[in-house]
Design a protein around this motif. Structure first.
Motif, PDB file in Angstrom:
ATOM      1  N   ASP A 165       0.681  -0.921  -0.003  1.00 18.50           N
ATOM      2  CA  ASP A 165       0.190  -0.032   0.027  1.00 18.50           C
ATOM      3  C   ASP A 165       0.845   1.022  -0.108  1.00 18.50           C
ATOM      4  N   PHE A 166       1.993   1.316   0.803  1.00 19.99           N
ATOM      5  CA  PHE A 166       2.871   2.453   0.862  1.00 19.99           C
ATOM      6  C   PHE A 166       3.364   2.548  -0.581  1.00 19.99           C
ATOM      7  N   TYR A 171       4.225   5.990  -5.018  1.00 23.40           N
ATOM      8  CA  TYR A 171       4.417   6.258  -6.555  1.00 23.40           C
ATOM      9  C   TYR A 171       3.647   7.463  -6.768  1.00 23.40           C
ATOM     10  N   ASP A 172       2.174   7.258  -6.498  1.00 23.77           N
ATOM     11  CA  ASP A 172       1.006   8.371  -7.009  1.00 23.77           C
ATOM     12  C   ASP A 172       1.718   9.677  -6.478  1.00 23.77           C
ATOM     13  N   ALA A 173       1.890   9.752  -5.053  1.00 21.74           N
ATOM     14  CA  ALA A 173       2.058  10.971  -4.521  1.00 21.74           C
ATOM     15  C   ALA A 173       3.521  11.677  -5.277  1.00 21.74           C
ATOM     16  N   LEU A 174       4.632  11.051  -5.523  1.00 19.51           N
ATOM     17  CA  LEU A 174       5.555  11.461  -6.221  1.00 19.51           C
ATOM     18  C   LEU A 174       5.523  11.814  -7.787  1.00 19.51           C
ATOM     19  N   THR A 175       4.599  10.963  -8.352  1.00 24.51           N
ATOM     20  CA  THR A 175       4.374  11.393  -9.826  1.00 24.51           C
ATOM     21  C   THR A 175       3.433  12.625  -9.938  1.00 24.51           C
ATOM     22  N   ALA A 176       2.454  12.639  -8.842  1.00 24.93           N
ATOM     23  CA  ALA A 176       1.711  13.988  -8.804  1.00 24.93           C
ATOM     24  C   ALA A 176       2.481  15.472  -8.904  1.00 24.93           C
ATOM     25  N   ILE A 177       3.526  15.032  -8.256  1.00 26.04           N
ATOM     26  CA  ILE A 177       4.351  16.513  -8.106  1.00 26.04           C
ATOM     27  C   ILE A 177       5.705  16.440  -8.993  1.00 26.04           C
ATOM     28  N   GLY A 178       5.331  15.755  -9.999  1.00 23.46           N
ATOM     29  CA  GLY A 178       6.450  15.984 -11.125  1.00 23.46           C
ATOM     30  C   GLY A 178       7.511  14.898 -11.246  1.00 23.46           C
ATOM     31  N   GLU A 185      11.922   5.507  -9.002  1.00 28.28           N
ATOM     32  CA  GLU A 185      12.764   4.386  -8.733  1.00 28.28           C
ATOM     33  C   GLU A 185      14.238   4.956  -8.090  1.00 28.28           C
ATOM     34  N   ALA A 186      14.765   6.320  -8.459  1.00 24.49           N
ATOM     35  CA  ALA A 186      16.073   6.756  -7.755  1.00 24.49           C
ATOM     36  C   ALA A 186      15.821   7.556  -6.667  1.00 24.49           C
ATOM     37  N   LEU A 187      14.556   7.441  -5.934  1.00 24.38           N
ATOM     38  CA  LEU A 187      14.181   8.231  -4.981  1.00 24.38           C
ATOM     39  C   LEU A 187      15.476   8.257  -3.895  1.00 24.38           C
ATOM     40  N   PRO A 188      16.286   9.470  -3.265  1.00 26.63           N
ATOM     41  CA  PRO A 188      17.120   9.040  -2.462  1.00 26.63           C
ATOM     42  C   PRO A 188      16.738   8.523  -0.997  1.00 26.63           C
ATOM     43  N   VAL A 189      17.388   7.444  -0.298  1.00 26.67           N
ATOM     44  CA  VAL A 189      17.001   6.629   0.677  1.00 26.67           C
ATOM     45  C   VAL A 189      16.391   7.306   1.769  1.00 26.67           C
ATOM     46  N   SER A 190      17.072   8.487   2.252  1.00 25.70           N
ATOM     47  CA  SER A 190      16.833   9.566   3.123  1.00 25.70           C
ATOM     48  C   SER A 190      15.212   9.954   2.904  1.00 25.70           C
ATOM     49  N   GLU A 191      14.938  10.332   1.688  1.00 22.73           N
ATOM     50  CA  GLU A 191      13.497  10.760   1.531  1.00 22.73           C
ATOM     51  C   GLU A 191      12.524   9.594   1.393  1.00 22.73           C
ATOM     52  N   LEU A 192      13.142   8.481   1.067  1.00 24.74           N
ATOM     53  CA  LEU A 192      12.428   7.126   1.201  1.00 24.74           C
ATOM     54  C   LEU A 192      11.989   6.877   2.529  1.00 24.74           C
ATOM     55  N   ILE A 193      13.055   7.095   3.459  1.00 26.91           N
ATOM     56  CA  ILE A 193      12.647   6.841   4.772  1.00 26.91           C
ATOM     57  C   ILE A 193      11.631   7.652   5.324  1.00 26.91           C
ATOM     58  N   GLU A 194      11.720   9.246   5.189  1.00 26.30           N
ATOM     59  CA  GLU A 194      10.872  10.188   5.497  1.00 26.30           C
ATOM     60  C   GLU A 194       9.518  10.010   4.920  1.00 26.30           C
ATOM     61  N   ASN A 195       9.419   9.359   3.758  1.00 25.29           N
ATOM     62  CA  ASN A 195       8.112   9.156   3.215  1.00 25.29           C
ATOM     63  C   ASN A 195       7.384   7.805   3.952  1.00 25.29           C
ATOM     64  N   MET A 196       8.161   6.903   4.186  1.00 24.04           N
ATOM     65  CA  MET A 196       7.628   5.910   5.003  1.00 24.04           C
ATOM     66  C   MET A 196       7.201   6.035   6.364  1.00 24.04           C
ATOM     67  N   GLN A 197       8.064   6.803   7.314  1.00 24.61           N
ATOM     68  CA  GLN A 197       7.903   7.161   8.456  1.00 24.61           C
ATOM     69  C   GLN A 197       6.348   7.950   8.333  1.00 24.61           C
ATOM     70  N   ASP A 198       6.246   8.859   7.455  1.00 22.93           N
ATOM     71  CA  ASP A 198       4.945   9.825   7.562  1.00 22.93           C
ATOM     72  C   ASP A 198       4.011   8.754   7.190  1.00 22.93           C
ATOM     73  N   TRP A 199       3.916   7.767   6.198  1.00 24.90           N
ATOM     74  CA  TRP A 199       2.713   7.115   5.891  1.00 24.90           C
ATOM     75  C   TRP A 199       2.484   6.187   6.955  1.00 24.90           C
ATOM     76  N   VAL A 200       3.595   5.598   7.606  1.00 29.50           N
ATOM     77  CA  VAL A 200       3.116   4.758   8.705  1.00 29.50           C
ATOM     78  C   VAL A 200       2.496   5.491   9.980  1.00 29.50           C
ATOM     79  N   SER A 201       3.007   6.649  10.176  1.00 36.36           N
ATOM     80  CA  SER A 201       2.482   7.481  11.319  1.00 36.36           C
ATOM     81  C   SER A 201       0.914   7.721  11.136  1.00 36.36           C
ATOM     82  N   ARG A 202       0.478   7.679   9.969  1.00 33.16           N
ATOM     83  CA  ARG A 202      -0.994   7.851   9.548  1.00 33.16           C
ATOM     84  C   ARG A 202      -1.592   6.835   9.286  1.00 33.16           C
ATOM     85  N   ASN A 203      -1.215   5.677   9.060  1.00 30.38           N
ATOM     86  CA  ASN A 203      -1.883   4.589   8.543  1.00 30.38           C
ATOM     87  C   ASN A 203      -1.744   3.156   9.449  1.00 30.38           C
ATOM     88  N   ARG A 204      -0.713   3.259  10.408  1.00 30.48           N
ATOM     89  CA  ARG A 204      -0.544   1.902  11.086  1.00 30.48           C
ATOM     90  C   ARG A 204      -1.494   1.984  12.220  1.00 30.48           C
TER      91      ARG A 204
END
Length: 211
Positions: A165-166, A171-178, A185-204
């Motif tokens: 789900d994440f 993918y949808d959130a990133l493609t929506a902003i360009g 696919e090449a998203l920096p790991v630091s940004e990926l972690i931030e996105n995961m933490q944000d999604w988990v905080s809202r959905n877990r």
């Protein structure tokens, strides 16, 4: 970040390992812990080895994946970064202060017994195997964290479903902003972690058994 919540991740940073790194990071985050990885921030003023030592020192838990240590092509040198960092972590636990001696370590490999050809000193160490399967990574990491620091933990199937789900949401959130698919696919790991933490905080769902 709190020592008791930090999980140092020692693994390859190439494209071949990304399908395993993403679920590994997500599992750690979903279970309420904080992954610490050399790619979490870019600072040209901090030496790589000094940064790795700092991350190891700040983390009670460590996950070391040795599955990409071998040379791939003829003439290519054996990759020693992961075994080297594992050695630093073991040394920190063995010779460090009382807090460092509380550290816990998980060593991952692809298949049983393969590591013995390269690091025979690991004989007797409890190593877990993921067979290069993302779902097995989730299960192995979840089971280990449940054993060493959690009173309870969501099951692998639930974590895997949440990870899917994440990934779709990200993918949808990133493609929506360009972002292009290649950018995602090449998203920096630091940004990926931030996105995961944000999604988990809202959905877990709340997990009162975690500590």
């Amino acid at each position: 970040m709190a020592f008791n919540k930090n999980v140092f991740i020692n693994c390859p940073f190439d494209e071949r390992f990304l399908p395993l790194l993403r679920p590994l990071l997500f599992t750690v985050i979903y279970l309420g812990l904080s992954p610490r990885i050399a790619l979490e921030a870019i600072d040209s003023g901090e030496l790589r080895l000094a940064k790795i030592i700092r991350l190891i020192r700040e983390s009670k838990f460590s996950i070391h994946d040795l599955s990409r240590s071998e040379a791939v092509a003829a003439g290519e040198l054996y990759r020693l970064n992961m075994p080297f960092e594992l050695g630093i972590d073991f040394g920190c636990r063995q010779f460090g202060n009382p807090r460092q001696r509380e550290k816990r370590t998980l060593v991952l490999e692809t298949k049983p017994h393969r590591y013995q050809a390269a690091i025979s000193d690991l004989a007797g160490v409890d190593i877990r195997f993921h067979e290069d399967e993302p779902y097995r990574v989730i299960g192995v990491v979840r089971d280990w964290l449940r054993n060493v620091c959690l009173r309870s933990a969501a099951g692998p199937a639930l974590i895997s479903s949440a990870f899917s789900d994440f990934m779709a949401h990200n993918y949808d959130a990133l493609t929506a902003i360009g972002f292009s698919p290649e950018d995602v696919e090449a998203l920096p790991v630091s940004e990926l972690i931030e996105n995961m933490q944000d999604w988990v905080s809202r959905n877990r769902p709340a997990a009162p058994g975690e500590r």
